[in-house]
Structure formats: structure tokens, C-alpha cells
Motif scaffolding. Structure first.
Motif, PDB file in Angstrom:
ATOM      1  N   THR A  10       0.825  -1.207   0.000  1.00  0.00           N
ATOM      2  CA  THR A  10       0.000   0.000   0.000  1.00  0.00           C
ATOM      3  C   THR A  10       0.861   1.258   0.000  1.00  0.00           C
ATOM      4  OG1 THR A  10      -1.706  -1.206   1.185  1.00  0.00           O
ATOM      5  CG2 THR A  10      -1.828   1.190   1.256  1.00  0.00           C
ATOM      6  N   ALA A  11       1.905   1.262   0.825  1.00  0.00           N
ATOM      7  CA  ALA A  11       2.806   2.425   0.885  1.00  0.00           C
ATOM      8  C   ALA A  11       3.504   2.640  -0.453  1.00  0.00           C
ATOM      9  CB  ALA A  11       3.835   2.231   1.991  1.00  0.00           C
ATOM     10  N   ALA A  12       3.907   1.567  -1.107  1.00  0.00           N
ATOM     11  CA  ALA A  12       4.590   1.685  -2.395  1.00  0.00           C
ATOM     12  C   ALA A  12       3.655   2.234  -3.467  1.00  0.00           C
ATOM     13  CB  ALA A  12       5.148   0.329  -2.822  1.00  0.00           C
ATOM     14  N   ASP A  13       2.428   1.729  -3.514  1.00  0.00           N
ATOM     15  CA  ASP A  13       1.463   2.223  -4.492  1.00  0.00           C
ATOM     16  C   ASP A  13       1.132   3.692  -4.258  1.00  0.00           C
ATOM     17  OD1 ASP A  13       1.408  -0.279  -5.639  1.00  0.00           O
ATOM     18  OD2 ASP A  13      -0.482  -0.873  -4.720  1.00  0.00           O
ATOM     19  N   ALA A  14       0.884   4.038  -3.002  1.00  0.00           N
ATOM     20  CA  ALA A  14       0.556   5.428  -2.678  1.00  0.00           C
ATOM     21  C   ALA A  14       1.736   6.348  -2.970  1.00  0.00           C
ATOM     22  CB  ALA A  14       0.147   5.538  -1.216  1.00  0.00           C
ATOM     23  N   SER A  15       2.930   5.896  -2.666  1.00  0.00           N
ATOM     24  CA  SER A  15       4.124   6.704  -2.914  1.00  0.00           C
ATOM     25  C   SER A  15       4.303   6.994  -4.400  1.00  0.00           C
ATOM     26  CB  SER A  15       5.351   5.967  -2.364  1.00  0.00           C
ATOM     27  OG  SER A  15       6.520   6.679  -2.634  1.00  0.00           O
ATOM     28  N   MET A  16       4.102   5.999  -5.224  1.00  0.00           N
ATOM     29  CA  MET A  16       4.223   6.206  -6.676  1.00  0.00           C
ATOM     30  C   MET A  16       3.196   7.221  -7.166  1.00  0.00           C
ATOM     31  SD  MET A  16       5.082   2.544  -8.406  1.00  0.00           S
ATOM     32  CE  MET A  16       4.634   3.194  -9.978  1.00  0.00           C
ATOM     33  N   PHE A  32       4.256  20.299  -9.806  1.00  0.00           N
ATOM     34  CA  PHE A  32       5.437  21.173  -9.831  1.00  0.00           C
ATOM     35  C   PHE A  32       5.653  21.775 -11.211  1.00  0.00           C
ATOM     36  CE2 PHE A  32       7.729  18.907  -6.121  1.00  0.00           C
ATOM     37  CZ  PHE A  32       7.127  19.749  -5.217  1.00  0.00           C
ATOM     38  N   LEU A  33       5.404  20.988 -12.245  1.00  0.00           N
ATOM     39  CA  LEU A  33       5.598  21.478 -13.615  1.00  0.00           C
ATOM     40  C   LEU A  33       4.487  22.426 -14.059  1.00  0.00           C
ATOM     41  CD1 LEU A  33       6.724  18.386 -15.719  1.00  0.00           C
ATOM     42  CD2 LEU A  33       8.081  20.332 -14.992  1.00  0.00           C
ATOM     43  N   GLY A  34       3.395  22.436 -13.328  1.00  0.00           N
ATOM     44  CA  GLY A  34       2.268  23.254 -13.731  1.00  0.00           C
ATOM     45  C   GLY A  34       1.379  22.556 -14.744  1.00  0.00           C
ATOM     46  N   ARG A  35       1.565  21.252 -14.920  1.00  0.00           N
ATOM     47  CA  ARG A  35       0.751  20.478 -15.863  1.00  0.00           C
ATOM     48  C   ARG A  35      -0.535  19.981 -15.231  1.00  0.00           C
ATOM     49  NH1 ARG A  35       4.733  18.920 -19.804  1.00  0.00           N
ATOM     50  NH2 ARG A  35       5.861  20.864 -20.063  1.00  0.00           N
ATOM     51  N   LEU A  36      -0.568  19.967 -13.925  1.00  0.00           N
ATOM     52  CA  LEU A  36      -1.783  19.600 -13.198  1.00  0.00           C
ATOM     53  C   LEU A  36      -2.011  20.644 -12.113  1.00  0.00           C
ATOM     54  CD1 LEU A  36      -1.446  15.752 -12.543  1.00  0.00           C
ATOM     55  CD2 LEU A  36      -3.075  16.868 -14.043  1.00  0.00           C
ATOM     56  N   PRO A  37      -3.259  21.002 -11.864  1.00  0.00           N
ATOM     57  CA  PRO A  37      -3.521  21.937 -10.772  1.00  0.00           C
ATOM     58  C   PRO A  37      -3.309  21.244  -9.419  1.00  0.00           C
ATOM     59  CG  PRO A  37      -5.571  21.249 -11.814  1.00  0.00           C
ATOM     60  CD  PRO A  37      -4.457  20.650 -12.619  1.00  0.00           C
ATOM     61  N   ALA A  38      -2.998  22.031  -8.408  1.00  0.00           N
ATOM     62  CA  ALA A  38      -2.732  21.488  -7.069  1.00  0.00           C
ATOM     63  C   ALA A  38      -3.930  20.736  -6.512  1.00  0.00           C
ATOM     64  CB  ALA A  38      -2.312  22.609  -6.127  1.00  0.00           C
ATOM     65  N   TRP A  39      -5.158  21.117  -6.927  1.00  0.00           N
ATOM     66  CA  TRP A  39      -6.331  20.437  -6.387  1.00  0.00           C
ATOM     67  C   TRP A  39      -6.374  18.970  -6.805  1.00  0.00           C
ATOM     68  CZ3 TRP A  39      -9.754  18.107  -9.606  1.00  0.00           C
ATOM     69  CH2 TRP A  39      -9.836  18.567 -10.913  1.00  0.00           C
ATOM     70  N   VAL A  40      -5.736  18.607  -7.921  1.00  0.00           N
ATOM     71  CA  VAL A  40      -5.697  17.197  -8.332  1.00  0.00           C
ATOM     72  C   VAL A  40      -4.869  16.403  -7.319  1.00  0.00           C
ATOM     73  CG1 VAL A  40      -4.899  15.588 -10.109  1.00  0.00           C
ATOM     74  CG2 VAL A  40      -6.026  17.711 -10.769  1.00  0.00           C
ATOM     75  N   PHE A  41      -3.729  16.977  -6.913  1.00  0.00           N
ATOM     76  CA  PHE A  41      -2.915  16.328  -5.880  1.00  0.00           C
ATOM     77  C   PHE A  41      -3.707  16.201  -4.585  1.00  0.00           C
ATOM     78  CE2 PHE A  41       0.136  16.585  -2.339  1.00  0.00           C
ATOM     79  CZ  PHE A  41       0.854  15.428  -2.588  1.00  0.00           C
ATOM     80  N   LEU A  42      -4.440  17.246  -4.235  1.00  0.00           N
ATOM     81  CA  LEU A  42      -5.264  17.216  -3.032  1.00  0.00           C
ATOM     82  C   LEU A  42      -6.329  16.129  -3.123  1.00  0.00           C
ATOM     83  CD1 LEU A  42      -5.931  18.542  -0.293  1.00  0.00           C
ATOM     84  CD2 LEU A  42      -7.445  20.079  -1.542  1.00  0.00           C
ATOM     85  N   MET A  43      -6.961  15.992  -4.283  1.00  0.00           N
ATOM     86  CA  MET A  43      -7.995  14.961  -4.469  1.00  0.00           C
ATOM     87  C   MET A  43      -7.400  13.555  -4.363  1.00  0.00           C
ATOM     88  SD  MET A  43     -10.726  16.590  -4.535  1.00  0.00           S
ATOM     89  CE  MET A  43     -11.856  15.287  -4.901  1.00  0.00           C
ATOM     90  N   PHE A  44      -6.227  13.339  -4.989  1.00  0.00           N
ATOM     91  CA  PHE A  44      -5.561  12.045  -4.862  1.00  0.00           C
ATOM     92  C   PHE A  44      -5.239  11.764  -3.393  1.00  0.00           C
ATOM     93  CE2 PHE A  44      -4.603  11.838  -9.442  1.00  0.00           C
ATOM     94  CZ  PHE A  44      -4.802  10.482  -9.646  1.00  0.00           C
ATOM     95  N   SER A  45      -4.743  12.774  -2.694  1.00  0.00           N
ATOM     96  CA  SER A  45      -4.377  12.604  -1.289  1.00  0.00           C
ATOM     97  C   SER A  45      -5.597  12.239  -0.449  1.00  0.00           C
ATOM     98  CB  SER A  45      -3.747  13.892  -0.750  1.00  0.00           C
ATOM     99  OG  SER A  45      -2.601  14.209  -1.484  1.00  0.00           O
ATOM    100  N   ILE A  46      -6.687  12.943  -0.653  1.00  0.00           N
ATOM    101  CA  ILE A  46      -7.917  12.651   0.089  1.00  0.00           C
ATOM    102  C   ILE A  46      -8.437  11.263  -0.272  1.00  0.00           C
ATOM    103  CG2 ILE A  46     -10.349  13.292   0.358  1.00  0.00           C
ATOM    104  CD1 ILE A  46      -9.412  16.242   0.044  1.00  0.00           C
ATOM    105  N   GLY A  47      -8.422  10.936  -1.565  1.00  0.00           N
ATOM    106  CA  GLY A  47      -8.886   9.621  -1.998  1.00  0.00           C
ATOM    107  C   GLY A  47      -8.089   8.490  -1.379  1.00  0.00           C
ATOM    108  N   ILE A  48      -6.768   8.619  -1.379  1.00  0.00           N
ATOM    109  CA  ILE A  48      -5.918   7.593  -0.779  1.00  0.00           C
ATOM    110  C   ILE A  48      -6.123   7.561   0.738  1.00  0.00           C
ATOM    111  CG2 ILE A  48      -3.511   6.929  -0.346  1.00  0.00           C
ATOM    112  CD1 ILE A  48      -4.409   6.314  -3.174  1.00  0.00           C
ATOM    113  N   ALA A  49      -6.249   8.728   1.363  1.00  0.00           N
ATOM    114  CA  ALA A  49      -6.456   8.790   2.816  1.00  0.00           C
ATOM    115  C   ALA A  49      -7.771   8.119   3.226  1.00  0.00           C
ATOM    116  CB  ALA A  49      -6.429  10.239   3.291  1.00  0.00           C
ATOM    117  N   ILE A  50      -8.774   8.176   2.373  1.00  0.00           N
ATOM    118  CA  ILE A  50     -10.046   7.515   2.655  1.00  0.00           C
ATOM    119  C   ILE A  50      -9.965   6.030   2.310  1.00  0.00           C
ATOM    120  CG2 ILE A  50     -12.468   7.327   1.924  1.00  0.00           C
ATOM    121  CD1 ILE A  50     -12.383  10.396   1.499  1.00  0.00           C
TER     122      ILE A  50
END
Length: 158
Positions: free
Chosen positions: A68-74, A84-102
Motif C-alpha cells: 500500500t505504501a509503495a502504491d501510494a508513494s508512486m 510542480f511542472l504546472g501540468r496539473l492543478p494542485a487540487w488534483v494532488f489534493l484529491m488524490f491525497s484525500i482519496g488515498i487517505a479515505i
């Protein structure tokens, strides 16, 4: 034979380390290197479970925590690289984080219930499906010509 029981966990842990290289290569716009590292990580993901089952080396730590840690880390590192590159908005990272946290506590701590079933059959396929399809396709379009990339996607989906 004694060493064989550690190989699956070593492969899984290597995926955690590879995720840092994924972040580095994406943030440096070295997309070919990032694609190679991601494909290598996918290969270790396929191999660790198969080797564990083959040599009867399945462990609770390996199957639940490390995997689980390896999958989430990737996922985290890849999405963070694109943020960081500006290719995705920060809210996408936030959504992934919330999704994984749930998702993670539900599937790892809760017994077979309707809630766990919903997490495994709705949340997981969306999160991992987007990751597995989006990242290689995006990186391939940066490394190869559009025609070759589309051909690779079609062959991948077949």
C-alpha cells in the motif's frame, strides 16, 4: 532458499525508492527517464506478489503495509511532479491525497463490509485507473511522436 522469502518485500520497498526518482525526473522534464522508471516500478509491482505466492513468502507487512505504501508513494510522487511542472492543478494532488487517505484505512482496517466493497470497486479503480492510463500516455506523448503514442495506447488497451 531463506533469502527468497525477503525478495518480495525488497521489490516492494524498491518501488518506494523508485517513486522519488519518478518525482525527480518529471520535475526535471526528463520524461523518457521517468517513463522507464515507472515501467520498472510496474514490473516490480507485478513480480513481488507473484514471487511471494510462488515461494510461500506472503507476509502481512508486505501484502498490506508495504504494498500500500509503495502504491501510494508512486501516485503521490508522480502527481506531485506534474503539479510542480504546472501540468496539473494542485487540487488534483489534493484529491488524490484525500482519496488515498479515505481508501487505505477502509480497505486495510475494515473487514469485508459494504463500505470496503464500495472502496475496492469504486474508489480504487478510479484512482489507480487514472494513474495507470494517464501517466504512461502523457509521458509517451512527450517522448515519442503523437502517432507512435496513439498506437502504443491502442495496443495497451487491446
Amino acid at each position: 532458499m531463506a533469502f527468497t522469502k525477503y525478495v518480495p518485500n525488497i521489490l516492494t520497498i524498491s518501488r518506494i525508492f523508485l517513486s522519488f526518482f519518478i518525482l525527480y525526473f518529471i520535475s526535471q522534464q526528463q520524461f523518457a527517464a521517468a517513463l522507464i522508471v515507472i515501467l520498472t516500478a510496474y514490473l516490480t509491482d507485478l513480480m513481488d506478489g507473484a514471487i511471494a505466492r510462488r515461494f510461500n513468502a506472503v507476509t502481512t507487512i508486505g501484502a498490506n503495509i508495504l504494498e500500500t505504501a509503495a502504491d501510494a508513494s508512486m501516485i503521490f510522487m508522480t502527481v506531485l511532479g506534474f503539479v510542480f511542472l504546472g501540468r496539473l492543478p494542485a487540487w488534483v494532488f489534493l484529491m488524490f491525497s484525500i482519496g488515498i487517505a479515505i481508501y487505505l484505512p477502509i480497505t486495510k482496517l475494515v473487514d469485508k463490509t459494504k463500505v470496503k466493497w464500495i472502496a475496492e470497486f469504486y474508489i480504487q479503480p478510479i484512482a489507480y485507473g487514472l494513474y495507470i492510463l494517464f501517466v504512461p500516455v502523457y509521458l509517451a506523448t512527450r517522448v515519442f511522436s503523437k502517432t507512435i503514442s496513439i498506437t502504443l495506447v491502442v495496443l495497451f488497451l487491446i
